[in-house]
Enzyme design. Structure first.
Site, short mmCIF file in Angstrom:
data_model
loop_
_atom_site.label_atom_id
_atom_site.label_comp_id
_atom_site.label_asym_id
_atom_site.label_seq_id
_atom_site.Cartn_x
_atom_site.Cartn_y
_atom_site.Cartn_z
N GLY A 48 0.79 -1.23 0.00
CA GLY A 48 0.00 0.00 0.00
C GLY A 48 0.82 1.28 0.00
O GLY A 48 0.38 2.29 -0.55
N GLU A 103 3.84 4.53 5.94
CA GLU A 103 2.63 3.71 5.82
C GLU A 103 1.58 4.43 4.99
O GLU A 103 1.53 5.66 4.95
CB GLU A 103 2.04 3.44 7.22
CG GLU A 103 2.29 2.02 7.72
CD GLU A 103 1.48 0.96 6.99
OE1 GLU A 103 1.17 1.11 5.79
OE2 GLU A 103 1.16 -0.04 7.63
N ASP A 104 0.74 3.64 4.34
CA ASP A 104 -0.37 4.21 3.58
C ASP A 104 -1.47 4.70 4.51
O ASP A 104 -1.89 5.85 4.46
CB ASP A 104 -0.92 3.19 2.58
CG ASP A 104 -1.19 1.81 3.19
OD1 ASP A 104 -0.96 1.63 4.41
OD2 ASP A 104 -1.62 0.91 2.45
N ASP A 107 -5.51 2.02 10.54
CA ASP A 107 -6.91 1.81 10.94
C ASP A 107 -6.94 1.49 12.43
O ASP A 107 -7.14 2.38 13.26
CB ASP A 107 -7.50 0.70 10.08
CG ASP A 107 -8.95 0.42 10.41
OD1 ASP A 107 -9.53 1.14 11.24
OD2 ASP A 107 -9.52 -0.53 9.84
N PHE A 156 -13.90 2.61 4.45
CA PHE A 156 -12.89 1.90 3.67
C PHE A 156 -12.62 2.68 2.39
O PHE A 156 -13.53 2.95 1.60
CB PHE A 156 -13.35 0.48 3.35
CG PHE A 156 -12.25 -0.37 2.80
CD1 PHE A 156 -11.32 -0.96 3.64
CD2 PHE A 156 -12.13 -0.57 1.42
CE1 PHE A 156 -10.28 -1.73 3.13
CE2 PHE A 156 -11.10 -1.34 0.90
CZ PHE A 156 -10.17 -1.93 1.76
N ASP A 163 -5.79 -0.70 -1.92
CA ASP A 163 -6.54 -1.60 -2.77
C ASP A 163 -7.82 -2.11 -2.13
O ASP A 163 -7.99 -2.06 -0.92
CB ASP A 163 -5.68 -2.83 -3.10
CG ASP A 163 -5.55 -3.78 -1.90
OD1 ASP A 163 -5.17 -3.29 -0.82
OD2 ASP A 163 -5.85 -4.98 -2.05
N ARG A 169 -5.35 0.28 -6.77
CA ARG A 169 -4.12 0.91 -6.29
C ARG A 169 -3.67 2.02 -7.23
O ARG A 169 -3.07 3.00 -6.81
CB ARG A 169 -2.98 -0.11 -6.20
CG ARG A 169 -3.15 -1.15 -5.10
CD ARG A 169 -1.85 -1.91 -4.90
NE ARG A 169 -2.01 -3.17 -4.18
CZ ARG A 169 -2.11 -3.28 -2.85
NH1 ARG A 169 -2.08 -2.20 -2.10
NH2 ARG A 169 -2.26 -4.46 -2.28
P1 5GP Z 1 -4.45 -1.70 10.87
O1 5GP Z 1 -3.51 -2.77 11.35
O2 5GP Z 1 -4.00 -0.31 11.28
O3 5GP Z 1 -5.85 -1.96 11.29
O4 5GP Z 1 -4.49 -1.80 9.31
C1 5GP Z 1 -3.43 -1.39 8.55
C2 5GP Z 1 -3.48 -1.88 7.11
O5 5GP Z 1 -4.79 -2.30 6.72
C3 5GP Z 1 -3.12 -0.75 6.18
O6 5GP Z 1 -1.72 -0.64 6.01
C4 5GP Z 1 -3.86 -1.14 4.92
O7 5GP Z 1 -3.09 -2.04 4.17
C5 5GP Z 1 -5.11 -1.83 5.43
N1 5GP Z 1 -6.24 -0.86 5.53
C6 5GP Z 1 -6.73 -0.27 6.63
N2 5GP Z 1 -7.75 0.57 6.33
C7 5GP Z 1 -7.87 0.52 4.99
C8 5GP Z 1 -8.75 1.19 4.05
O8 5GP Z 1 -9.62 2.02 4.36
N3 5GP Z 1 -8.58 0.87 2.73
C9 5GP Z 1 -7.64 -0.03 2.30
N4 5GP Z 1 -7.58 -0.24 0.99
N5 5GP Z 1 -6.80 -0.66 3.15
C10 5GP Z 1 -6.92 -0.39 4.48
MG MG Z 2 -4.82 -4.11 1.21
MG MG Z 3 -0.13 -0.51 4.80
#
Ligand code: 5GP
Ligand code: MG
Ligand code: MG
Length: 184
Positions: A48, A103-104, A107, A156, A163, A169
């Site tokens: 990402g 990081e992208d 969440d 989301f 993606d 992407r």
């Molecule tokens: P976390 O561990 O913080 O819950 O999630 C992190 C990863 O989940 C991000 O680096 C990303 O790859 C994916 N992610 C979290 N939220 C989103 C979202 O709204 N859209 C997309 N496409 N990926 C997300």
């Molecule tokens: Mg993903």
């Molecule tokens: Mg990521």
């Protein structure tokens, strides 16, 4: 591709390509100032963060190096699996280095807190985080993110490297998907 090319799939554009570029330029400026003369190692989290990394490092006016990690978190769906696994590790020894994780999106913060814990054991000189997008849950969590592009609602989103099931992407804007896209 732009949001207009995907109007059948997209519900709402949160940030245009131009807005994202402007914000990246601001963050790059802050990073240039903070890391002046220190040659930071930018650690991108695949897949990402590819677009964020590419645009961020090119907007910087000082030297930096790049390395990449791949971790499993969400799989193909939109919900966190709760399990973080390293699929690809760094090739750089980060002991004594100034490391900036790129990081992208954050969440729950689960992926990042795992990464931070893991990288700390390798004794970097410093360890900070840059995330292009951050959701409310992470904003209230223990993970301290030094550079945040945008705080976004708990939706989301896709585009700019993010993606859904491997697609979107290469959308240059950041948008939400229509509900029927998830149901197909
Ligand atoms: P976390 O561990 O913080 O819950 O999630 C992190 C990863 O989940 C991000 O680096 C990303 O790859 C994916 N992610 C979290 N939220 C989103 C979202 O709204 N859209 C997309 N496409 N990926 C997300
Ligand atoms: Mg993903
Ligand atoms: Mg990521």
């Amino acid at each position: 591709m732009r949001a207009a090319d995907l109007s059948d799939d997209l519900e709402r554009v949160l940030y245009t390509q131009e807005e994202v570029a402007d914000r990246i330029a601001e963050l790059a400026g802050a990073i240039d100032r903070d890391y002046k003369g220190r040659d930071p190692l930018l650690v991108g989290v695949l897949n990402g963060a590819v677009m964020t990394m590419a645009d961020l490092c090119r907007a910087m006016t000082s030297h930096c190096q790049m390395d990449w990690m791949a971790v499993s978190s969400y799989g193909a769906g939109t919900k966190s699996s709760g399990v973080v696994r390293i699929l690809k590790d760094l090739t750089t020894d980060i002991e004594g280095r100034d490391v900036l994780i790129v990081e992208d999106i954050i969440d729950t913060g689960l992926t990042l807190s795992y990464l931070v814990q893991n990288l700390r054991t390798r004794n970097p000189a410093s360890l900070e985080i840059m995330a292009m997008f951050r959701k409310p849950e992470a904003a209230g969590s223990a993970v301290d993110v030094k550079y945040v592009g945008y705080d976004i609602p708990d939706e989301f989103v896709v585009g700019f490297g993010l993606d859904y099931a491997g697609r979107y992407r290469n959308l240059t804007d950041v948008a939400t998907l229509k509900p029927e896209v998830y149901q197909d």
